[in-house]
Structures are given as C-alpha cells and as structure tokens.
Design a protein around this motif. Structure first.
Motif, PDB file in Angstrom:
ATOM      1  N   ARG A  49       0.808  -1.221   0.000  1.00 55.96           N
ATOM      2  CA  ARG A  49       0.000   0.000   0.000  1.00 55.96           C
ATOM      3  C   ARG A  49       0.838   1.268   0.000  1.00 55.96           C
ATOM      4  O   ARG A  49       0.411   2.290  -0.515  1.00 55.96           O
ATOM      5  N   ASN A  50       2.031   1.241   0.538  1.00 54.66           N
ATOM      6  CA  ASN A  50       2.870   2.435   0.611  1.00 54.66           C
ATOM      7  C   ASN A  50       3.917   2.521  -0.492  1.00 54.66           C
ATOM      8  O   ASN A  50       4.858   3.316  -0.398  1.00 54.66           O
ATOM      9  N   ALA A  51       3.767   1.744  -1.544  1.00 54.23           N
ATOM     10  CA  ALA A  51       4.827   1.628  -2.550  1.00 54.23           C
ATOM     11  C   ALA A  51       5.173   2.948  -3.231  1.00 54.23           C
ATOM     12  O   ALA A  51       6.301   3.131  -3.691  1.00 54.23           O
ATOM     13  N   PHE A  52       4.211   3.890  -3.321  1.00 55.01           N
ATOM     14  CA  PHE A  52       4.474   5.168  -3.990  1.00 55.01           C
ATOM     15  C   PHE A  52       4.877   6.276  -3.017  1.00 55.01           C
ATOM     16  O   PHE A  52       5.038   7.421  -3.434  1.00 55.01           O
ATOM     17  N   SER A  53       5.034   5.949  -1.735  1.00 54.63           N
ATOM     18  CA  SER A  53       5.163   6.987  -0.710  1.00 54.63           C
ATOM     19  C   SER A  53       6.536   7.081  -0.058  1.00 54.63           C
ATOM     20  O   SER A  53       6.682   7.775   0.952  1.00 54.63           O
ATOM     21  N   PHE A  54       7.543   6.431  -0.614  1.00 52.19           N
ATOM     22  CA  PHE A  54       8.876   6.465  -0.022  1.00 52.19           C
ATOM     23  C   PHE A  54       9.717   7.589  -0.612  1.00 52.19           C
ATOM     24  O   PHE A  54       9.601   7.914  -1.793  1.00 52.19           O
ATOM     25  N   PRO A  55      10.623   8.174   0.198  1.00 59.57           N
ATOM     26  CA  PRO A  55      11.537   9.178  -0.339  1.00 59.57           C
ATOM     27  C   PRO A  55      12.607   8.527  -1.208  1.00 59.57           C
ATOM     28  O   PRO A  55      12.916   7.342  -1.059  1.00 59.57           O
ATOM     29  N   ALA A  56      13.163   9.313  -2.105  1.00 61.72           N
ATOM     30  CA  ALA A  56      14.274   8.837  -2.931  1.00 61.72           C
ATOM     31  C   ALA A  56      15.345   8.227  -2.042  1.00 61.72           C
ATOM     32  O   ALA A  56      15.696   8.773  -0.985  1.00 61.72           O
ATOM     33  N   ALA A  57      15.868   7.083  -2.445  1.00 60.41           N
ATOM     34  CA  ALA A  57      16.770   6.311  -1.591  1.00 60.41           C
ATOM     35  C   ALA A  57      18.091   7.014  -1.308  1.00 60.41           C
ATOM     36  O   ALA A  57      18.775   6.673  -0.344  1.00 60.41           O
ATOM     37  N   ASN A  58      18.458   8.005  -2.119  1.00 61.03           N
ATOM     38  CA  ASN A  58      19.758   8.646  -1.962  1.00 61.03           C
ATOM     39  C   ASN A  58      19.674  10.051  -1.390  1.00 61.03           C
ATOM     40  O   ASN A  58      20.607  10.847  -1.527  1.00 61.03           O
ATOM     41  N   LEU A  59      18.583  10.379  -0.698  1.00 59.90           N
ATOM     42  CA  LEU A  59      18.486  11.684  -0.054  1.00 59.90           C
ATOM     43  C   LEU A  59      19.378  11.747   1.180  1.00 59.90           C
ATOM     44  O   LEU A  59      19.658  10.739   1.819  1.00 59.90           O
ATOM     45  N   THR A  60      19.785  12.953   1.526  1.00 58.65           N
ATOM     46  CA  THR A  60      20.532  13.166   2.770  1.00 58.65           C
ATOM     47  C   THR A  60      19.559  13.141   3.954  1.00 58.65           C
ATOM     48  O   THR A  60      18.336  13.207   3.787  1.00 58.65           O
ATOM     49  N   ASP A  61      20.106  13.090   5.160  1.00 60.11           N
ATOM     50  CA  ASP A  61      19.256  13.108   6.353  1.00 60.11           C
ATOM     51  C   ASP A  61      18.440  14.396   6.429  1.00 60.11           C
ATOM     52  O   ASP A  61      17.257  14.374   6.799  1.00 60.11           O
ATOM     53  N   ALA A  62      19.067  15.517   6.102  1.00 62.92           N
ATOM     54  CA  ALA A  62      18.346  16.787   6.147  1.00 62.92           C
ATOM     55  C   ALA A  62      17.202  16.801   5.131  1.00 62.92           C
ATOM     56  O   ALA A  62      16.109  17.329   5.404  1.00 62.92           O
ATOM     57  N   GLU A  63      17.437  16.215   3.964  1.00 58.37           N
ATOM     58  CA  GLU A  63      16.385  16.164   2.952  1.00 58.37           C
ATOM     59  C   GLU A  63      15.252  15.233   3.374  1.00 58.37           C
ATOM     60  O   GLU A  63      14.083  15.488   3.058  1.00 58.37           O
ATOM     61  N   ARG A  64      15.569  14.176   4.091  1.00 51.34           N
ATOM     62  CA  ARG A  64      14.512  13.289   4.591  1.00 51.34           C
ATOM     63  C   ARG A  64      13.619  14.006   5.605  1.00 51.34           C
ATOM     64  O   ARG A  64      12.406  13.795   5.648  1.00 51.34           O
ATOM     65  N   THR A  65      14.223  14.874   6.387  1.00 49.52           N
ATOM     66  CA  THR A  65      13.428  15.676   7.313  1.00 49.52           C
ATOM     67  C   THR A  65      12.496  16.616   6.552  1.00 49.52           C
ATOM     68  O   THR A  65      11.311  16.753   6.889  1.00 49.52           O
ATOM     69  N   ARG A  66      13.024  17.249   5.515  1.00 45.28           N
ATOM     70  CA  ARG A  66      12.188  18.136   4.705  1.00 45.28           C
ATOM     71  C   ARG A  66      11.085  17.338   4.003  1.00 45.28           C
ATOM     72  O   ARG A  66       9.954  17.820   3.875  1.00 45.28           O
ATOM     73  N   PHE A  67      11.414  16.153   3.542  1.00 42.59           N
ATOM     74  CA  PHE A  67      10.423  15.266   2.932  1.00 42.59           C
ATOM     75  C   PHE A  67       9.281  14.997   3.908  1.00 42.59           C
ATOM     76  O   PHE A  67       8.102  15.041   3.547  1.00 42.59           O
ATOM     77  N   ALA A  68       9.621  14.720   5.165  1.00 42.17           N
ATOM     78  CA  ALA A  68       8.602  14.439   6.177  1.00 42.17           C
ATOM     79  C   ALA A  68       7.715  15.653   6.431  1.00 42.17           C
ATOM     80  O   ALA A  68       6.500  15.518   6.597  1.00 42.17           O
TER      81      ALA A  68
END
Length: 477
Positions: A49-68
């Motif tokens: 169900r979440n297959a389209f909802s993941f961040p790009a695998a090569n983002l930085t930690d700061a970018e993952r926070t912005r993604f959230a």
C-alpha cells in the motif's frame, strides 16, 4: 543485497527502510540490464500500500526531514476560514478536495466515482476541465464565463457548489483475431444542477483523473532537449507516430516552456502544477496563484471569508516549497518479476508492437526546474519511465474535443508506465487512461487509436499467451 518493503506502516517506517535501501544501492553494482532500478539511485524496492510513498533512496538526512515536513502538509485537510489555526484555514470557497492527498490517495492514482443512483456522482479524484473557444493572454484555454476553468462540486458553508457530475456508460463489444471477445465501457459526461445559471452553449468538458506521483521529480529533470529529440526522431521515421511537445505558460518561470505534467502536458513544472491544483482543487491561494477562482456571477464565492485572517495568500512560500519538494523526491519503486519468462517475452512483444516508440524507456536526468524545491540527488540518474512526454493523436474514441495550449481535442500526453503494476496494491483498483475508463492494461491498449492504431491492431492479432505476456511485462514496470 536487496531490501523489499511490503505494507510498511507510517512515514517513520518509510524513512527507515528507505535509508536501508539507500545503503544497499550504494553497495551494489550500477549495471542494470533489466532496467530494474526505474529511478537509478533514487529507486526503492517496495510494494504494498505504501509503494508510492517512499523518499528517494539517496536523499541526505536533512532532505529526509524536509520530505517528512512536506508529507505532513500534503496529507492534511484544510479547513474553512475563519479558524483558530490560520496556518491551515482558507478551504474553498469552491473545492473538490480538502487536501492534496484527498485526490492522490497514498500518492497514487484516483478512480472515477462509483456509479450512483440517478447517474449523479460526487467525484474527488476526477475533475472536469471547462472552457469555451478561444485562449487567454498566455495561450491557455478560455474559461467558461460563469463557472471558470473547472467544475467544483463542493463548497464551504454559505456558498453553492457549482453543480453535479452525471456519468452515463455505454458498452462497446469486440473480438481479438483468435475469436476471444472483449467489452469496453465508454463514459459520457454531463453537468447537472448548475448553481449559477446556464452553462455556456459552446462549453467544452474534459475529464481528468489524478495520476500517481512517484517519480514526478525525475520526470521534471528530463532535459527539454530530450523531449524535443523524441519529436524529431519520430518525425524522421515518416510513420504515423509523430508526437509533438506542448508549450505552456509557467507561472514560476514567467515564460512559455515545454509542458510535461497533466494529461495534456499543460503544466511545465511541478511547482506550477502544484500551485494550480492548490487554488483550483482546494481553493488555497499562493504567491504565484493569489486569486480565488470566483467568477463574476458567483457573488457568494466573492463574498466568502479568506484564510490567513484575510491577510495575503493562504499558504506561505516555505510550506509550499516543502510540499513541492515532497512530491519531487517521491521515489519510483523498482520493477518486479524481471526474470519471469512471460515478462521477458512481453518486453519483446512491447517493442515489436511499436509501443516503445511513444513509451520511450530510458533517459539520463539533468537538474530540476526549481532548485529550491527539488534535490540534486535526482540529477544524473539513469531512469526508465516509459514515456516520451509528447502529445499524440489518440483517435476519436479517446478525443475530448477540448484544446489545451497546443494540444488539440484528440491529443493526449504519453503517460509514464513505471509503477503501473502496483496501482491495485496501493489504491485498490486498476482504472487507467485519462478518465479511468479502462479496467487494466489490456483495456487501455484497446482504447488506443489514431497514431497508435497500428500498435493496437498488432495486439488484436496476438495469441492469448502473447497478450498475457505483454500485460505481464507492462505490470512489471
């Protein structure tokens, strides 16, 4: 080593797993002969169900926070003004959804409304574009003088919904060359109970379903030169397939650009597409789209309270940018079953039928359109979206009769095919094409006409086993 995700729950799980995927991808060889890594280093190996909802695998930690952060605003409901929390008030006055996620459920594809008693439907993920002959100063379709450029079937308290959508279905029967019968269902759209007086006698209506979003940032990063090359290469063959780029006004570039988003490629950047959707679908104004789309005859809409205390626009630049960033960095999921015999055979049939001419498999990305709203992690990736991002004449059966910038009433943009096989898992349906009329891959092919008529005829002549293989390949993407 490969980490496959099934039915991950919540954003935290998505970010954790995506981090594991990122490490795994960096450790693996870059050779990808099966085009399994659809988004290059951004790819996640995910299903469920979440297959389209993941961040790009090569983002930085700061970018993952912005993604959230962007994810939280993408999914939240906006409320009517005035409200105690001005950061999220301003819904409407007219709208069709209360959040971005209301149309793009799980970042996935919408479906037409289920058939309703009396034929009336309350669409959320299906909108009706409206226009009358002519164009505005930028070449966009001329809106209906009373109802604007789309029908909004919901409204805040004290404001009338613009109207109701009626969908009538007819059945089309046919046969494959081997005698196997098939049926297609054709929708016919009408607007009933218009709240502000008669519809324009020359009104043109175009239905549009909400597409899935995984990989849209990578599509934006495909260089313009590659889209133009697609058009030149197709024209040089001298055959029936002759795609053309749409050229559209972009509010962020403040210029005419190549269109690449929307079913007729009527938006040139993800930022423009997002801003237009905010104001058109939810009624939320932003810096580049500061005016509520209330038409002169809609007095209740014009008098309705505005969000943010009536001071300026209803979504600030930083929040808007985070929402665009979230969409831009949604990762395309990897292909599945790439070594299955039917899938391998289906890939050959896909090429033999001429499908790969429009559904071009592979590109190398450049930089995104808005550097502050995307990530450099998307740059320089070898991706496999299976689209040429061009407009094609798809024949009379799919025609909506409505121009959109340079697109005529028979033209549609080639949609990307990556992730298509995961739509049932993510959204619980398999409705395809611009208005969701097709049930699954084979029906979508059977609706093809115009430039794609010869490809459809080749599929009609395939055996049952070949048709199965072709569908298995497309569903593996």
């Amino acid at each position: 080593m490969r980490h496959r995700v099934a039915f991950a729950s919540g954003l935290g799980a998505a970010l954790l797993v995506a981090g594991l995927v990122s490490s795994a991808l960096r450790a693996e060889a870059v050779v990808d002969p099966a085009r399994e890594r659809t988004g290059g280093d951004t790819t996640v190996f995910a299903d469920g169900r979440n297959a389209f909802s993941f961040p790009a695998a090569n983002l930085t930690d700061a970018e993952r926070t912005r993604f959230a952060v962007g994810n939280s605003f993408f999914r939240r409901n906006w409320v009517e003004a005035p409200a105690s929390t001005q950061a999220r008030d301003g819904l409407g006055p007219h709208f069709i959804a209360r959040s971005c996620g209301g149309c793009h459920v799980q970042d996935g594809r919408g479906e037409p409304p289920r058939e309703a008693k009396g034929g009336h439907a309350a669409p959320v993920a299906l909108l009706l574009r409206l226009s009358v002959p002519g164009t505005d100063a930028h070449g966009a379709p001329q809106p209906d003088p009373t109802y604007g450029d789309q029908l909004n079937n919901d409204a805040i308290t004290g404001v009338a919904a613009e109207g109701k959508v009626s969908i009538r279905w007819t059945t089309i029967c046919g046969k494959f060359a081997d005698g196997t019968p098939y049926t297609l269902r054709e929708p016919h759209y009408a607007i009933t109970a218009p709240a502000y007086g008669p519809l324009a006698p020359n009104l043109m209506i175009s239905p549009r379903i909400a597409p899935q979003l995984a990989g849209v940032g990578l599509l934006e990063a495909i260089p313009d030169a590659e889209i133009e090359r697609n058009a030149r290469d197709q024209a040089a063959t001298g055959g029936a397939i002759r795609g053309t780029p749409n050229r559209v006004w972009d509010a962020f570039a403040a210029a005419t650009t190549i269109g690449r988003f929307g079913w007729k490629a009527n938006a040139g950047s993800l930022a423009h597409q997002t801003g237009a959707a905010f104001v058109g679908d939810i009624g939320i104004t932003s810096a580049r789209f500061p005016q509520e789309p209330c038409m002169p005859a809609q007095l209740d809409c014009l008098k309705a309270p505005r969000g943010n205390g009536g001071n300026g626009v209803e979504i600030d630049d930083a929040t808007f940018a985070s929402i665009v960033f979230y969409q831009a960095t949604l990762a395309p999921p990897a292909r599945r079953a790439v070594r299955e015999r039917a899938v391998i055979e289906g890939q050959k049939l896909f090429t033999m039928a001429g499908c790969a001419t429009c559904h071009r498999p592979t590109y190398v990305t450049g930089a995104g359109k808005q550097a502050t709203m995307t990530s450099p992690a998307l740059d320089g990736q070898t991706i496999h979206p299976y689209t040429d991002l061009l407009l094609h004449d798809m024949g009379p059966a799919l025609a909506d009769g409505r121009p959109d910038f340079l697109a005529d009433g028979r033209q549609w943009k080639t949609p990307p095919l990556w992730g298509i096989g995961l739509i049932p898992s993510v959204n619980g349906h398999f409705r395809l094409l611009h208005d969701g009329r097709a049930y699954g891959v084979l029906e979508a092919i059977l609706w093809h006409g115009g430039e794609a008529e010869a490809s459809k005829e080749r599929v009609l002549r395939m055996t049952r086993a070949q048709r199965h293989a072709l569908v298995r390949f497309v569903e593996s993407l």
